[in-house]
Motif scaffolding. Sequence first.
Motif, PDB file in Angstrom:
ATOM      1  N   TYR A  28     -14.752  -8.773  -1.021  1.00  0.00           N
ATOM      2  CA  TYR A  28     -13.699  -8.738   0.010  1.00  0.00           C
ATOM      3  C   TYR A  28     -13.684 -10.064   0.795  1.00  0.00           C
ATOM      4  O   TYR A  28     -12.626 -10.650   1.032  1.00  0.00           O
ATOM      5  CB  TYR A  28     -13.919  -7.553   0.960  1.00  0.00           C
ATOM      6  N   VAL A  40       0.851  -1.184   0.000  1.00  0.00           N
ATOM      7  CA  VAL A  40       0.000   0.000   0.000  1.00  0.00           C
ATOM      8  C   VAL A  40       0.886   1.233   0.000  1.00  0.00           C
ATOM      9  O   VAL A  40       0.736   2.148  -0.793  1.00  0.00           O
ATOM     10  CB  VAL A  40      -0.903   0.010   1.246  1.00  0.00           C
ATOM     11  N   ALA A  58      -9.756  -1.017   0.849  1.00  0.00           N
ATOM     12  CA  ALA A  58      -9.753   0.440   0.715  1.00  0.00           C
ATOM     13  C   ALA A  58     -11.070   0.924   0.115  1.00  0.00           C
ATOM     14  O   ALA A  58     -11.620   1.960   0.512  1.00  0.00           O
ATOM     15  CB  ALA A  58      -8.582   0.868  -0.161  1.00  0.00           C
ATOM     16  N   LYS A  59     -11.605   0.145  -0.839  1.00  0.00           N
ATOM     17  CA  LYS A  59     -12.872   0.526  -1.479  1.00  0.00           C
ATOM     18  C   LYS A  59     -14.011   0.500  -0.456  1.00  0.00           C
ATOM     19  O   LYS A  59     -14.845   1.396  -0.418  1.00  0.00           O
ATOM     20  CB  LYS A  59     -13.168  -0.455  -2.629  1.00  0.00           C
ATOM     21  N   ASP A  84      -6.971  -3.385  -2.155  1.00  0.00           N
ATOM     22  CA  ASP A  84      -7.846  -2.475  -2.917  1.00  0.00           C
ATOM     23  C   ASP A  84      -9.307  -2.628  -2.494  1.00  0.00           C
ATOM     24  O   ASP A  84     -10.027  -1.643  -2.347  1.00  0.00           O
ATOM     25  CB  ASP A  84      -7.718  -2.744  -4.428  1.00  0.00           C
ATOM     26  N   ARG A 135      -2.623  -7.331  -3.595  1.00  0.00           N
ATOM     27  CA  ARG A 135      -3.084  -5.977  -3.899  1.00  0.00           C
ATOM     28  C   ARG A 135      -4.614  -5.939  -4.051  1.00  0.00           C
ATOM     29  O   ARG A 135      -5.259  -4.982  -3.651  1.00  0.00           O
ATOM     30  CB  ARG A 135      -2.416  -5.487  -5.192  1.00  0.00           C
ATOM     31  N   GLU A 136      -5.179  -7.033  -4.591  1.00  0.00           N
ATOM     32  CA  GLU A 136      -6.636  -7.092  -4.756  1.00  0.00           C
ATOM     33  C   GLU A 136      -7.325  -6.949  -3.393  1.00  0.00           C
ATOM     34  O   GLU A 136      -8.294  -6.198  -3.242  1.00  0.00           O
ATOM     35  CB  GLU A 136      -7.026  -8.434  -5.406  1.00  0.00           C
TER      36      GLU A 136
END
Lengths: 205, 475
Positions: free
Chosen positions: B389, B113, B419-420, B416, B412-413
Amino acid sequence: MRVSAETKQATRDRILRSAQRLFADQGYDATTTRDIARTANIAAGTLFNYFPTKDAIVASWARQALDDATEAFDLEASDVSGLEEDLFSFVALGLRKLKLMRKHLPALLETSLSPLVTHDAGDGPSLRVAQLEVVAKLAAKHGHGEISTVALQMYWSLYAGLLTFWSQDESRKQEDTLALLDQSLNMFVGWLRNNGAARSATNQP
Amino acid sequence: MPSLAQLLESFPETHDADAPADAALSEMIDSTALRPVPLGRMRRFGLLGTLQAKIAAAYLFYWVRGWFTSAAERERLLAETHWKSAARVLDSMSYLRGAAMKVGQTLANFPDVAPRAFVETLDQLHYDAPPMHWSLLAEMVRNELGDDPQQLFARFEQRAFAAASLGQVHRAELRSGEEVVLKIQYPGIARTIREDMRNLLLFLLPSRLSKDWESVKAQADDLRRRLELETDYEAEAATLTAVRSLFREDDGIVVPRVHSQFSTPRILTMDRIKGVHLDEFVARGPTQEQRNEVAKRLIRAWYRMMYSGRLLYLDFHPGNIMVLDDGRVGLLDFGMMLPLNDELWTLFHVIDRALTTGRREDRIAANEMWCDVDRDAWTADRVEITDAYADWCWRARYCGGEFDFGDEADFREGVDLFAKMAARRYTRAKPCTPVICRSQFGWRSILYRLRAKFDIRAIAESEVKATGWDRSDYL
């Protein structure tokens, strides 16, 4: 009848022990000089020959404890990394010696602990003087030279504040006092360092 | 790894007239090691506020400059801004220690991140918290154990050999000859944490108008309780003893024994585990097989605590994991645990079903139950993102077979998606959710660092089977 020095000292010690026991059992405020005299098996008037006030008893007790600490403290200890650490050891040792009378220290705030008092009533130089002598020696040991009266005044104000905080510290085993001591000494030594550097700069041609 | 001061010196020339010069910043950071823990609430509040302002200003500056620069230049500036922010975060956390350091460790669990150098710098927090000097430390030992360290122990190393987030660790030898370590807490740190959390709630006050305020507050309260509990080493000693009893010699998992006669709420004395920290193990270039073995032991320990001990281990970071010469894995620091009480255990059954079957409807049922959101708030978008998620979290479990935990795209998925969810404020959930998320990313990032490849499902199933849990109704 003349009273020998030994008898005087024994009476004095008996008064101190009686006072300590009564302060612990019933608290400082609830204990009167009459109670102390009765427990020490002396007349109330005799007690005043030794200690003019109840505060003077606490002051004498504190003085004795701090004298013990000063005597036990190793001024030449070499395993410390700086003035801050040396001062911490010295103050912490004093706190250990004062432990039994922790809650009674506020009684001394306007007398023996006050930065304005230079002599205890009838008891020679105040406990402040003996303490500050050690502080000055430690400062010299760590290369701070002759310590100014302003610096000593600042130290004593921090010290008196620390004792006041400690007397009312409700944290576990008074650990907050240790943190406060660490911070206070950090501030004091930092000030000493910066002030010394500033003085050196001013004295330069 | 270069020091922070060296890294700061290598900065590109700054255009930020308001930012302190690199040399001044380095000096400021170097000097933090000498500062004591600030205990006054207003003083700490002021520090936190200043830090927020510094970071906000740094990013604002980047944003404005970004209007006038090319894309490549923007990348360079962003890296620079990250760096300066990292330096300021590090500066502030070295000073605030305690709870703030936990935030640093959490950030360090997100290797992709933040820029790698940023994370490596923050990682130093695992080992390099500012020290207590010997006089203070010895006084803490006298205060807690009643005598001088030299009287109590046959040998006591004055120099700390590791820093813990709430204190520091010293090696010693008992009179019986056993080698131990003492974790000694900074005085007054429990109060510091309470004040940090009160300050955090003040910062969160603007969210009070949102309908999720109660949930945010409950999550902050839960974190406060856990951080406060973490300051009670007596409670940690009890947990350590309970966890230690879960493992057998042939599990290859080492949990240190507590020496209760030398332990108090502020001092924890344990067996010394001899080995290397996880980062050092990775740096030695172990084979894939060796890395997989360490990963498998860690995961077995995690599932053993979960299924047999009903405890979630929440504090995954490299500083808490040791690899011994014979390949065994040592776990340290049991201050941050989540006991799965009856209520959580019931919820956990629903989650276990979802992560075992891999069925979308099971995941959605688990999410709805966990998030505790009104029916009408379950919009299609919310369902889709929270399900994606959860699917990322549980995919390796329900798929079975060898899973590549070192796949950067996969890691990373997950980041992300998390974070979304946060950006869309889909954060309403059980109060313990933040610490569970921290734990989830914690163990995933450890497996990512190890570039581990193994069948996590096989380990989980063997641990469930050992408890005798009948899951035939999942079919």
